[in-house]
Motif scaffolding. Structure first.
Motif, mmCIF file in Angstrom:
data_model
loop_
_atom_site.group_PDB
_atom_site.id
_atom_site.type_symbol
_atom_site.label_atom_id
_atom_site.label_comp_id
_atom_site.label_asym_id
_atom_site.label_seq_id
_atom_site.Cartn_x
_atom_site.Cartn_y
_atom_site.Cartn_z
ATOM 1 N N VAL A 264 0.994 -1.275 0.180
ATOM 2 C CA VAL A 264 0.074 -0.043 -0.175
ATOM 3 C C VAL A 264 0.864 1.231 -0.223
ATOM 4 O O VAL A 264 2.049 1.287 0.689
ATOM 5 C CB VAL A 264 -0.873 0.032 1.288
ATOM 6 C CG1 VAL A 264 -1.755 1.382 1.373
ATOM 7 C CG2 VAL A 264 -1.895 -1.276 1.304
ATOM 8 N N SER A 265 0.518 2.220 -0.642
ATOM 9 C CA SER A 265 1.172 3.403 -0.695
ATOM 10 C C SER A 265 0.411 4.533 -1.116
ATOM 11 O O SER A 265 -0.720 4.423 -2.011
ATOM 12 C CB SER A 265 2.315 3.520 -1.811
ATOM 13 O OG SER A 265 2.983 4.865 -1.792
ATOM 14 N N SER A 266 0.475 5.612 -0.887
ATOM 15 C CA SER A 266 -0.472 6.801 -1.318
ATOM 16 C C SER A 266 0.129 7.271 -2.480
ATOM 17 O O SER A 266 -0.342 8.149 -3.135
ATOM 18 C CB SER A 266 -0.309 8.089 -0.345
ATOM 19 O OG SER A 266 1.211 8.684 -0.184
ATOM 20 N N ARG A 267 1.289 6.960 -2.971
ATOM 21 C CA ARG A 267 1.908 7.225 -4.223
ATOM 22 C C ARG A 267 2.348 6.047 -5.204
ATOM 23 O O ARG A 267 3.253 5.474 -5.138
ATOM 24 C CB ARG A 267 3.066 8.276 -4.307
ATOM 25 C CG ARG A 267 2.587 9.429 -3.776
ATOM 26 C CD ARG A 267 3.749 10.550 -3.747
ATOM 27 N NE ARG A 267 4.980 10.092 -2.842
ATOM 28 C CZ ARG A 267 6.307 10.731 -3.042
ATOM 29 N NH1 ARG A 267 6.320 11.547 -3.912
ATOM 30 N NH2 ARG A 267 7.136 10.379 -2.348
ATOM 31 N N VAL A 268 1.290 5.463 -5.804
ATOM 32 C CA VAL A 268 1.443 4.396 -6.749
ATOM 33 C C VAL A 268 1.608 4.637 -8.227
ATOM 34 O O VAL A 268 0.592 5.260 -8.586
ATOM 35 C CB VAL A 268 0.607 3.292 -6.599
ATOM 36 C CG1 VAL A 268 0.509 2.161 -7.397
ATOM 37 C CG2 VAL A 268 0.640 2.760 -4.926
ATOM 38 N N VAL A 269 2.668 4.211 -8.926
ATOM 39 C CA VAL A 269 2.578 4.739 -10.479
ATOM 40 C C VAL A 269 1.942 3.656 -11.266
ATOM 41 O O VAL A 269 2.238 2.471 -11.105
ATOM 42 C CB VAL A 269 4.362 4.946 -10.842
ATOM 43 C CG1 VAL A 269 4.363 5.118 -12.356
ATOM 44 C CG2 VAL A 269 5.076 5.698 -10.053
ATOM 45 N N LEU A 270 1.021 4.246 -12.176
ATOM 46 C CA LEU A 270 0.044 3.389 -12.631
ATOM 47 C C LEU A 270 0.541 3.375 -14.246
ATOM 48 O O LEU A 270 0.897 4.354 -14.545
ATOM 49 C CB LEU A 270 -1.201 3.804 -12.597
ATOM 50 C CG LEU A 270 -1.883 3.912 -10.996
ATOM 51 C CD1 LEU A 270 -3.152 4.644 -10.809
ATOM 52 C CD2 LEU A 270 -1.954 2.442 -10.555
ATOM 53 N N ASP A 271 -0.185 2.308 -14.754
ATOM 54 C CA ASP A 271 0.255 2.316 -16.139
ATOM 55 C C ASP A 271 -0.164 3.478 -17.142
ATOM 56 O O ASP A 271 0.382 3.546 -18.096
ATOM 57 C CB ASP A 271 -0.232 0.986 -16.848
ATOM 58 C CG ASP A 271 -2.012 0.880 -16.785
ATOM 59 O OD1 ASP A 271 -2.671 1.941 -16.218
ATOM 60 O OD2 ASP A 271 -2.411 -0.090 -17.337
ATOM 61 N N ASN A 272 -1.261 4.282 -16.812
ATOM 62 C CA ASN A 272 -1.266 5.565 -17.501
ATOM 63 C C ASN A 272 -0.582 6.939 -17.040
ATOM 64 O O ASN A 272 -1.021 7.925 -17.221
ATOM 65 C CB ASN A 272 -2.934 5.895 -17.540
ATOM 66 C CG ASN A 272 -3.177 5.762 -16.053
ATOM 67 O OD1 ASN A 272 -2.727 5.882 -15.009
ATOM 68 N ND2 ASN A 272 -4.748 5.890 -15.866
ATOM 69 N N LYS A 273 0.413 6.632 -16.186
ATOM 70 C CA LYS A 273 1.515 7.655 -15.649
ATOM 71 C C LYS A 273 0.637 8.294 -14.516
ATOM 72 O O LYS A 273 1.442 9.463 -14.415
ATOM 73 C CB LYS A 273 1.773 8.309 -16.764
ATOM 74 C CG LYS A 273 2.725 7.736 -17.955
ATOM 75 C CD LYS A 273 3.280 8.552 -18.949
ATOM 76 C CE LYS A 273 4.264 7.722 -19.770
ATOM 77 N NZ LYS A 273 4.608 8.658 -20.848
ATOM 78 N N ARG A 274 -0.350 7.996 -14.292
ATOM 79 C CA ARG A 274 -0.936 8.853 -13.024
ATOM 80 C C ARG A 274 -0.156 8.142 -11.685
ATOM 81 O O ARG A 274 0.213 6.928 -11.730
ATOM 82 C CB ARG A 274 -2.632 8.416 -12.868
ATOM 83 C CG ARG A 274 -3.365 8.854 -13.886
ATOM 84 C CD ARG A 274 -4.853 8.686 -13.845
ATOM 85 N NE ARG A 274 -5.046 7.180 -13.777
ATOM 86 C CZ ARG A 274 -6.008 6.446 -13.226
ATOM 87 N NH1 ARG A 274 -6.921 7.133 -12.239
ATOM 88 N NH2 ARG A 274 -6.121 5.199 -13.118
ATOM 89 N N ILE A 275 -0.107 8.902 -10.578
ATOM 90 C CA ILE A 275 0.385 8.675 -9.432
ATOM 91 C C ILE A 275 -0.702 8.802 -8.313
ATOM 92 O O ILE A 275 -1.260 9.909 -8.193
ATOM 93 C CB ILE A 275 1.520 9.542 -9.158
ATOM 94 C CG1 ILE A 275 2.666 9.015 -10.176
ATOM 95 C CG2 ILE A 275 2.076 8.998 -7.685
ATOM 96 C CD1 ILE A 275 3.682 9.929 -9.923
ATOM 97 N N GLU A 276 -1.319 7.704 -7.811
ATOM 98 C CA GLU A 276 -2.574 7.753 -6.848
ATOM 99 C C GLU A 276 -2.263 6.921 -5.598
ATOM 100 O O GLU A 276 -1.446 5.824 -5.780
ATOM 101 C CB GLU A 276 -3.602 7.241 -7.740
ATOM 102 C CG GLU A 276 -4.249 8.128 -8.712
ATOM 103 C CD GLU A 276 -5.184 7.878 -9.346
ATOM 104 O OE1 GLU A 276 -5.994 6.895 -9.071
ATOM 105 O OE2 GLU A 276 -5.960 8.366 -10.445
ATOM 106 N N PRO A 277 -2.990 6.903 -4.632
ATOM 107 C CA PRO A 277 -2.985 6.181 -3.711
ATOM 108 C C PRO A 277 -3.606 4.839 -3.897
ATOM 109 O O PRO A 277 -4.608 4.646 -5.128
ATOM 110 C CB PRO A 277 -4.081 6.608 -2.680
ATOM 111 C CG PRO A 277 -3.963 8.224 -2.878
ATOM 112 C CD PRO A 277 -3.734 8.206 -4.340
ATOM 113 N N ALA A 278 -3.131 3.636 -3.805
ATOM 114 C CA ALA A 278 -3.483 2.409 -4.202
ATOM 115 C C ALA A 278 -2.958 1.323 -3.413
ATOM 116 O O ALA A 278 -1.917 1.406 -2.622
ATOM 117 C CB ALA A 278 -3.252 2.294 -5.720
ATOM 118 N N ALA A 279 -3.553 -0.032 -3.413
ATOM 119 C CA ALA A 279 -3.160 -1.070 -2.773
ATOM 120 C C ALA A 279 -2.858 -2.184 -3.941
ATOM 121 O O ALA A 279 -3.720 -2.503 -4.879
ATOM 122 C CB ALA A 279 -4.254 -1.675 -1.849
ATOM 123 N N ILE A 280 -1.791 -2.954 -4.178
ATOM 124 C CA ILE A 280 -1.466 -3.746 -4.922
ATOM 125 C C ILE A 280 -1.425 -5.237 -4.253
ATOM 126 O O ILE A 280 -1.055 -5.414 -3.503
ATOM 127 C CB ILE A 280 -0.109 -3.453 -5.634
ATOM 128 C CG1 ILE A 280 0.034 -2.197 -6.072
ATOM 129 C CG2 ILE A 280 0.187 -4.519 -6.673
ATOM 130 C CD1 ILE A 280 1.249 -1.581 -6.741
#
Length: 344
Positions: A63-79
């Motif tokens: 978990v992090s408040s800054r996760v780099v996603l495939d569309n180059k967005r940086i958002e909170p996320a859990a992987i």
């Protein structure tokens, strides 16, 4: 910090001390100390490590408040990870944590793993320099999840199918991250296209050559004739051709103290790289074999910016790429101290 973590830290410190011993008191003492430390490290890491770095769990959530996603967005996320694979990504601040183990990294960035296509793991044969276990453990800690191992400085060098398979088996047993391999292209196999094809069939990603002496006796450098003999196969196969591009010519012996960086620079003048790059381009110009997708001549660790205009012009008609090194960009000649061999 639990007991295994403390033991791991102590062993890694011992490994660093062992390398220092080898520098100060000679090869044999340092070699035995390094191998002893690596033996201790292997007892703390799985014999068949999971495919995802150094973690022992098969199911967990990061978990992090800054996760780099495939569309180059940086958002909170859990992987959510299971069996070494990402099975789900939950977005947003209010995340339902799914998984037996949750690792919350706060504001630290979680991003896709780095791929390093130019690594030297030196195993088999030179594990005292660095081995598969220690090298890939360091890669995992640094965020590298896949690397491609060069055919040297292992001993013997990876220049035939049997040696490649032996190295692949070692990586399967010891690696903490994904490992693939380059095969060596040397004068002995450059014109033997069936041997080159068998290396690709066995899993080699492509080929690596030196245009100057490599410093490794069983990895001799190729000349223009050997490169010309190999190019038709490489282009048809659609694989990269990594080249250490230096042509060593007779130049005046550098003057000055041997422990000062300007003296070292004078021993490797820009002419060496420029002549090698010029020859590679000439050979590409002469070869009319259609290139399959995936083929490129890749110039490794270029240090001379004077080669770039030639490369830029050649890219208009050939698939040619180039890399450099971070320390070439970060340090200037004036910043390298006397005896600063680490800066090389």
């Amino acid at each position: 910090m639990d007991i295994p973590q403390v033991a791991l830290v102590l062993i890694l410190q011992g490994l660093a001390g062992s390398i220092l011993l080898s520098r100060l008191y000679g090869f044999e003492i340092g070699k035995h100390a390094v191998l002893l430390s690596q033996s201790g490290l292997s007892t703390l890491t799985p014999s068949s490590p999971p495919s995802c770095g150094l973690l022992r769990w098969s199911d967990y959530t990061v978990v992090s408040s800054r996760v780099v996603l495939d569309n180059k967005r940086i958002e909170p996320a859990a992987i959510h990870i299971s069996g070494g694979h990402i099975v789900n990504i939950s977005l947003g601040e209010d995340i339902a944590y799914l998984g037996v183990k949750v690792l919350n990294f706060g504001d630290a960035v979680i991003s896709p793993g780095v791929i390093d296509v130019h690594a030297h793991l030196n195993e088999p044969g030179r594990e005292d320099w660095e081995g598969i276990s220690t090298g890939t453990a360091a890669a995992a800690v640094g965020g590298i999840t896949t690397l491609t191992d060069m055919p040297l400085n292992s001993f013997p060098a990876t220049t035939n199918t049997q040696l490649l398979k032996e190295k692949q088996q070692l990586a399967e047993e010891k690696a903490h991250v994904g490992v693939s391999h380059w095969a060596g292209l040397i004068p002995d196999n450059a014109a033997k296209h069936e041997e080159l094809a068998s290396l690709l069939a066995a899993g080699a990603m492509g080929f690596k050559s030196f245009m100057c002496p490599s410093g490794i006796n069983d990895f001799p450098n190729v000349d223009a004739a050997a490169i010309a003999a190999a190019l038709p196969f490489l282009k048809k196969a659609g694989v990269p051709f990594f080249v250490h591009a230096e042509l060593v010519s007779d130049t005046p012996k550098p003057q000055g103290p041997p422990n000062e960086y300007p003296t070292f620079l004078a021993s490797r003048p820009p002419l060496f790289e420029r002549e090698a790059v010029r020859l590679l381009i000439e050979l590409l110009d002469k070869d009319s074999t259609p290139a399959s997708p995936g083929f490129s001549v890749h110039i490794a660790h270029l240090s001379d910016a004077g080669c770039l205009p030639m490369i830029k012009e050649a890219k208009k008609r050939h698939s040619i790429t180039v890399e450099t090194c971070a320390h070439y960009l970060a340090f200037s000649e004036q910043e390298v101290p006397t005896n600063g061999t680490l800066f090389k």
